[in-house]
Design a protein around this motif. Sequence first.
Motif, PDB file in Angstrom:
ATOM      1  N   VAL A  29       0.841  -1.202   0.000  1.00 13.35           N
ATOM      2  CA  VAL A  29       0.000   0.000   0.000  1.00 13.35           C
ATOM      3  C   VAL A  29       0.874   1.249   0.000  1.00 13.35           C
ATOM      4  CG1 VAL A  29      -1.682   1.328   1.332  1.00 13.35           C
ATOM      5  CG2 VAL A  29      -1.959  -1.148   1.080  1.00 13.35           C
ATOM      6  N   VAL A  30       1.941   1.220   0.815  1.00 10.55           N
ATOM      7  CA  VAL A  30       2.852   2.358   0.888  1.00 10.55           C
ATOM      8  C   VAL A  30       3.542   2.567  -0.463  1.00 10.55           C
ATOM      9  CG1 VAL A  30       4.958   3.216   1.974  1.00 10.55           C
ATOM     10  CG2 VAL A  30       3.204   2.091   3.363  1.00 10.55           C
ATOM     11  N   ALA A  31       3.973   1.466  -1.111  1.00  9.33           N
ATOM     12  CA  ALA A  31       4.644   1.584  -2.407  1.00  9.33           C
ATOM     13  C   ALA A  31       3.707   2.159  -3.468  1.00  9.33           C
ATOM     14  CB  ALA A  31       5.174   0.215  -2.838  1.00  9.33           C
ATOM     15  N   LEU A  32       2.440   1.739  -3.466  1.00  9.72           N
ATOM     16  CA  LEU A  32       1.486   2.283  -4.426  1.00  9.72           C
ATOM     17  C   LEU A  32       1.236   3.763  -4.178  1.00  9.72           C
ATOM     18  CD1 LEU A  32      -1.193  -0.576  -4.610  1.00  9.72           C
ATOM     19  CD2 LEU A  32       0.505   0.024  -6.334  1.00  9.72           C
ATOM     20  N   LEU A  33       1.164   4.135  -2.922  1.00  9.73           N
ATOM     21  CA  LEU A  33       0.905   5.531  -2.591  1.00  9.73           C
ATOM     22  C   LEU A  33       2.076   6.428  -2.968  1.00  9.73           C
ATOM     23  CD1 LEU A  33      -1.126   7.462  -1.460  1.00  9.73           C
ATOM     24  CD2 LEU A  33      -0.410   6.864   0.856  1.00  9.73           C
ATOM     25  N   GLN A  34       3.286   5.866  -3.044  1.00  9.35           N
ATOM     26  CA  GLN A  34       4.445   6.628  -3.491  1.00  9.35           C
ATOM     27  C   GLN A  34       4.627   6.577  -5.011  1.00  9.35           C
ATOM     28  OE1 GLN A  34       8.101   6.427  -0.805  1.00  9.35           O
ATOM     29  NE2 GLN A  34       7.012   4.576  -0.191  1.00  9.35           N
ATOM     30  N   ASN A  35       3.669   5.943  -5.699  1.00 11.46           N
ATOM     31  CA  ASN A  35       3.709   5.832  -7.159  1.00 11.46           C
ATOM     32  C   ASN A  35       4.903   5.016  -7.646  1.00 11.46           C
ATOM     33  OD1 ASN A  35       2.357   6.394  -9.602  1.00 11.46           O
ATOM     34  ND2 ASN A  35       3.794   8.043 -10.102  1.00 11.46           N
ATOM     35  N   LEU A  36       5.403   4.107  -6.808  1.00 11.18           N
ATOM     36  CA  LEU A  36       6.483   3.222  -7.240  1.00 11.18           C
ATOM     37  C   LEU A  36       5.961   2.107  -8.131  1.00 11.18           C
ATOM     38  CD1 LEU A  36       8.479   2.888  -3.887  1.00 11.18           C
ATOM     39  CD2 LEU A  36       8.824   4.512  -5.756  1.00 11.18           C
TER      40      LEU A  36
ATOM     41  N   ALA B 118       5.215  12.336   1.155  1.00 12.31           N
ATOM     42  CA  ALA B 118       6.510  12.001   1.765  1.00 12.31           C
ATOM     43  C   ALA B 118       6.351  10.769   2.632  1.00 12.31           C
ATOM     44  CB  ALA B 118       7.039  13.164   2.583  1.00 12.31           C
ATOM     45  N   ALA B 119       7.360   9.892   2.592  1.00  9.72           N
ATOM     46  CA  ALA B 119       7.309   8.630   3.331  1.00  9.72           C
ATOM     47  C   ALA B 119       8.578   8.452   4.144  1.00  9.72           C
ATOM     48  CB  ALA B 119       7.120   7.454   2.374  1.00  9.72           C
ATOM     49  N   VAL B 120       8.427   7.827   5.308  1.00 13.62           N
ATOM     50  CA  VAL B 120       9.548   7.468   6.173  1.00 13.62           C
ATOM     51  C   VAL B 120       9.397   5.992   6.497  1.00 13.62           C
ATOM     52  CG1 VAL B 120      10.833   7.963   8.271  1.00 13.62           C
ATOM     53  CG2 VAL B 120       9.526   9.790   7.151  1.00 13.62           C
ATOM     54  N   GLY B 121      10.429   5.205   6.201  1.00 14.62           N
ATOM     55  CA  GLY B 121      10.359   3.770   6.428  1.00 14.62           C
ATOM     56  C   GLY B 121      11.048   3.348   7.709  1.00 14.62           C
ATOM     57  N   GLN B 122      10.958   2.042   7.984  1.00 20.22           N
ATOM     58  CA  GLN B 122      11.578   1.499   9.195  1.00 20.22           C
ATOM     59  C   GLN B 122      13.096   1.573   9.112  1.00 20.22           C
ATOM     60  OE1 GLN B 122      10.672  -2.606   9.852  1.00 20.22           O
ATOM     61  NE2 GLN B 122      11.668  -2.702  11.848  1.00 20.22           N
ATOM     62  N   GLU B 123      13.643   1.293   7.954  1.00 19.90           N
ATOM     63  CA  GLU B 123      15.084   1.383   7.728  1.00 19.90           C
ATOM     64  C   GLU B 123      15.333   2.372   6.600  1.00 19.90           C
ATOM     65  OE1 GLU B 123      16.614  -2.488   7.036  1.00 19.90           O
ATOM     66  OE2 GLU B 123      16.068  -3.258   9.030  1.00 19.90           O
TER      67      GLU B 123
ATOM     68  N   VAL C  12       0.512  14.647   2.238  1.00 21.75           N
ATOM     69  CA  VAL C  12       0.297  13.247   2.607  1.00 21.75           C
ATOM     70  C   VAL C  12       1.589  12.746   3.245  1.00 21.75           C
ATOM     71  CG1 VAL C  12      -0.272  10.940   1.812  1.00 21.75           C
ATOM     72  CG2 VAL C  12      -1.307  12.927   0.688  1.00 21.75           C
ATOM     73  N   LEU C  13       1.509  12.313   4.505  1.00 19.61           N
ATOM     74  CA  LEU C  13       2.669  11.816   5.239  1.00 19.61           C
ATOM     75  C   LEU C  13       2.457  10.330   5.530  1.00 19.61           C
ATOM     76  CD1 LEU C  13       5.357  12.321   6.732  1.00 19.61           C
ATOM     77  CD2 LEU C  13       3.999  12.912   8.770  1.00 19.61           C
ATOM     78  N   ILE C  14       3.466   9.536   5.180  1.00 10.66           N
ATOM     79  CA  ILE C  14       3.412   8.083   5.371  1.00 10.66           C
ATOM     80  C   ILE C  14       4.503   7.692   6.356  1.00 10.66           C
ATOM     81  CG2 ILE C  14       3.468   5.840   4.219  1.00 10.66           C
ATOM     82  CD1 ILE C  14       2.993   7.380   1.575  1.00 10.66           C
ATOM     83  N   LEU C  15       4.105   7.051   7.453  1.00 10.98           N
ATOM     84  CA  LEU C  15       5.063   6.549   8.435  1.00 10.98           C
ATOM     85  C   LEU C  15       4.940   5.034   8.467  1.00 10.98           C
ATOM     86  CD1 LEU C  15       4.585   9.102  11.377  1.00 10.98           C
ATOM     87  CD2 LEU C  15       6.229   9.163   9.504  1.00 10.98           C
ATOM     88  N   ASP C  16       5.903   4.369   7.813  1.00 12.48           N
ATOM     89  CA  ASP C  16       5.888   2.908   7.718  1.00 12.48           C
ATOM     90  C   ASP C  16       6.819   2.341   8.784  1.00 12.48           C
ATOM     91  OD1 ASP C  16       5.711   0.295   7.035  1.00 12.48           O
ATOM     92  OD2 ASP C  16       6.672   0.482   5.068  1.00 12.48           O
ATOM     93  N   ASP C  17       6.270   2.200  10.009  1.00  8.78           N
ATOM     94  CA  ASP C  17       7.047   1.733  11.151  1.00  8.78           C
ATOM     95  C   ASP C  17       8.301   2.580  11.332  1.00  8.78           C
ATOM     96  OD1 ASP C  17       7.115   0.074  13.340  1.00  8.78           O
ATOM     97  OD2 ASP C  17       8.353  -1.435  12.348  1.00  8.78           O
TER      98      ASP C  17
ATOM     99  N   ARG D 100      -2.680  17.988   6.561  1.00  8.44           N
ATOM    100  CA  ARG D 100      -2.095  16.820   5.909  1.00  8.44           C
ATOM    101  C   ARG D 100      -2.814  15.549   6.343  1.00  8.44           C
ATOM    102  NH1 ARG D 100       3.199  18.053   8.984  1.00  8.44           N
ATOM    103  NH2 ARG D 100       2.884  17.126  11.021  1.00  8.44           N
ATOM    104  N   SER D 101      -2.800  14.610   5.381  1.00  2.00           N
ATOM    105  CA  SER D 101      -3.336  13.274   5.643  1.00  2.00           C
ATOM    106  C   SER D 101      -2.174  12.381   6.067  1.00  2.00           C
ATOM    107  CB  SER D 101      -3.989  12.699   4.379  1.00  2.00           C
ATOM    108  OG  SER D 101      -4.977  13.571   3.873  1.00  2.00           O
ATOM    109  N   VAL D 102      -2.434  11.498   7.021  1.00  2.00           N
ATOM    110  CA  VAL D 102      -1.379  10.648   7.571  1.00  2.00           C
ATOM    111  C   VAL D 102      -1.800   9.186   7.458  1.00  2.00           C
ATOM    112  CG1 VAL D 102      -0.011  10.051   9.596  1.00  2.00           C
ATOM    113  CG2 VAL D 102      -0.610  12.440   9.169  1.00  2.00           C
ATOM    114  N   LEU D 103      -0.888   8.386   6.887  1.00  2.00           N
ATOM    115  CA  LEU D 103      -1.051   6.930   6.886  1.00  2.00           C
ATOM    116  C   LEU D 103       0.006   6.381   7.819  1.00  2.00           C
ATOM    117  CD1 LEU D 103      -2.374   4.354   5.765  1.00  2.00           C
ATOM    118  CD2 LEU D 103      -0.625   4.338   3.984  1.00  2.00           C
ATOM    119  N   LEU D 104      -0.441   5.699   8.884  1.00  2.00           N
ATOM    120  CA  LEU D 104       0.456   5.239   9.943  1.00  2.00           C
ATOM    121  C   LEU D 104       0.489   3.713   9.977  1.00  2.00           C
ATOM    122  CD1 LEU D 104       2.178   5.841  12.508  1.00  2.00           C
ATOM    123  CD2 LEU D 104       0.028   5.800  13.808  1.00  2.00           C
TER     124      LEU D 104
END
Length: 750
Positions: A547-554, A582-587, A663-668, A694-698
């Motif tokens: 879901v995160v990858a689709l939202l980043q248009n990858l 913008a997205a922030v991943g676990q690593e 849109v802010l994405i926090l993937d762990d 902003r919309s947040v996906l957590l």
Amino acid sequence: MASSAPPAPCGCHCLSRAFLAWLGSTLLLLADWVLLRPALPGMSSLLVPAALPLLRVWVVGLSRWAVLWLGARGVLRATVGTKSESKEVQGWLAALEPLAAALGLALPGLALFRELGSWGFSTDNDSTRLLHWGSRLDAFVLSYAAALPAAALWHKLRSLWMLGGHRGSGDAVRRLLGCLGSEIRRLPFILVLLVLSCLGEMAIPFFTGRLTDWILQDEAAAAFTRNITLMCILTIASAVLEFMADGIYNCTMGRVHSHLQGEVFRAVLRQETEFFQQNQTGAITSRVTEDTSTLSESLSEELSLLLWYLVRGLCLLGLMLWGSLSLTMVTLISLPLLFLLPKKLGKWYQVLAVQVRESLAKSSQVAIEVLSAMPTVRSFANEEAEAQKFRQKLQEMETLNQKEALAYAVNLWTTSISGMLLKVGILYIGGQLVTNGAVSSGNLVTFVLYQIQFTTAVEVLLSSYPRVQKAVGSSEKIFEYLDRIPCCPASGVLTSSKLEGVVQFQDVSFAYPNHPDVLVLQGLTFTLRPGEVTALVGPNGSGKSTVVALLQNLYQPTGGKLLLDGEPLPQYEHCYLHQQVAAVGQEPQLFGRSFRENIVYGLIQKPTMEEITAAAMESGAHSFISELPQGYDTEVGEAGSQLSGGQRQAVALARALIRKPRVLILDDATSALDANSQLRVERILYENPERCSRSVLLITQRLNLVERADHILFLEGGTICEAGTHQQLMKNRGHYWTMVQAPGGLGAPE
């Protein structure tokens, strides 16, 4: 009922076409000998006045070319069938047209060359009479002897250059010339310098012959000194021009290398995400760096050598023609004997050398096998048989050694004797010309020196051309990347100054390209709204990261729609979209650069230092960055290796916040943060005044962040099983309640 005759076999068709080709070529030769040879000179004498002998030669040559060209076209049309049938026939038939051009233009061109060479000197108006091939049989044969190699060479170069040629190098050559860009304007200047340098280098043979004549004629010492001085000046000028040409050429090729490497890297960066998953990073890096470097080095060295000796050979050939036509023809006719025969014998020697090495390996294998199994050999009393077997292998190797020695001697003898025969022939014919007064002894000396340098140039060309061709062939791998069209849609043009940040998943399904039959997401429908935090939870492999990858248009959805403010994500301009999402991943991936460069990474308009500091303070990164001696200019190490996991997450969070995304994405993205940083992130999500914009996906395993979310979506098997607030889902006692009650809280991150 009469039965139709069976179709002729394909072999008969090919045989008939080959017969027609040979018959047509033979008829053309007879027509040239019987009809054109006597007719064209007579017709030109009626049409062109005798006072214009050069024009008369050109009329004859052009007429001969036109007639032979029409005949060659007729033969080609009569013998061309399907590609599979006539491929072998067309191979040599295609050389008929350049042969007609060579036969028609060689003698007029030589006449013009002589006329220009004798400009300002008194000449006999009938001197061009000797150029009419119709006057003597030997002249007719000589014209074909000179035209055949020229036509063959032209046909070979043309087949290499043409797109889809037998070698397939033409397209690569054109692409390489296209890569020169604006640098291609330097090539004519470099060629001019090479020509002038080569002509200056010819001063030594030229003046050597002149000095020989002057010594024999007891010329004055002043003339001798003056010409020696002129020879020195021309030689020095040649060296200076060669230095300038080499310098400009190497600088040009250096810039071309940088440009080509940059274009290949830019083409790689445009590829879709699947490309980097299907190709190893090392292979891509090798193609971008090593392949382009190898190509550039080969072209810089081998192509420079090829250009230098090509220009030098052409200049020498022109001067040889100017000095003596007959001696030049002897040299050209003897070139195949001088180079092609030793080359064929050299291949025979190489094959025998390989066989010798294989025979030696076999005999060694016998010895190793026997010596390693001596107890078995002795127990069966087979020592003598093994010794006999080893002697047989040695005898086979001895026979091959004798053949190799013979091939080496024949190859060496052929090379030496062919060179010696050419020199003897030149000296014999030249001596006859000197005796008859056709040339001076000094001119003969000059020609011999030219001829030695010319054969050396041809030898270098024959050895360097295959290497250049191989380098050009290797460029096809590079152009595979340059020509590859990304599977992802091109960047859109949509931008908006009033983007709200409403994200809609409408019946979205997705399967990875390498497993198109396995749906990772199935019928996913939900909405992210500004001012709301939507938490996505579920077991490992449920599709949260997809879901995160689709939202980043990858990736692009396999089915359904993914909309941002009502428009599909690919419709947005690339840089604009990734500034708003913008997205922030676990690593998170950091780059081996400074903190400042990592935080502002990807921003077209660079922010001020105050904005960088504010974003770092908001994410909790400012506290440890400010304690470093160089502060924000400190290098983080390769991939952020000098930082802890929590510090990398804090820097990555600052990199996302400085964009002020809709849109802010926090993937762990908080798994490695300490308690204070956890509280800081919680305030960013739920208490910061900017949260309303902003919309947040957590996605997280922290229950304290999830239970305050406005919406919680439980994802399992690519579908949403439950949706609601924390209180609602806990009351339902479903999947979410089970995960919360399980050891580890919400479970391990994906």
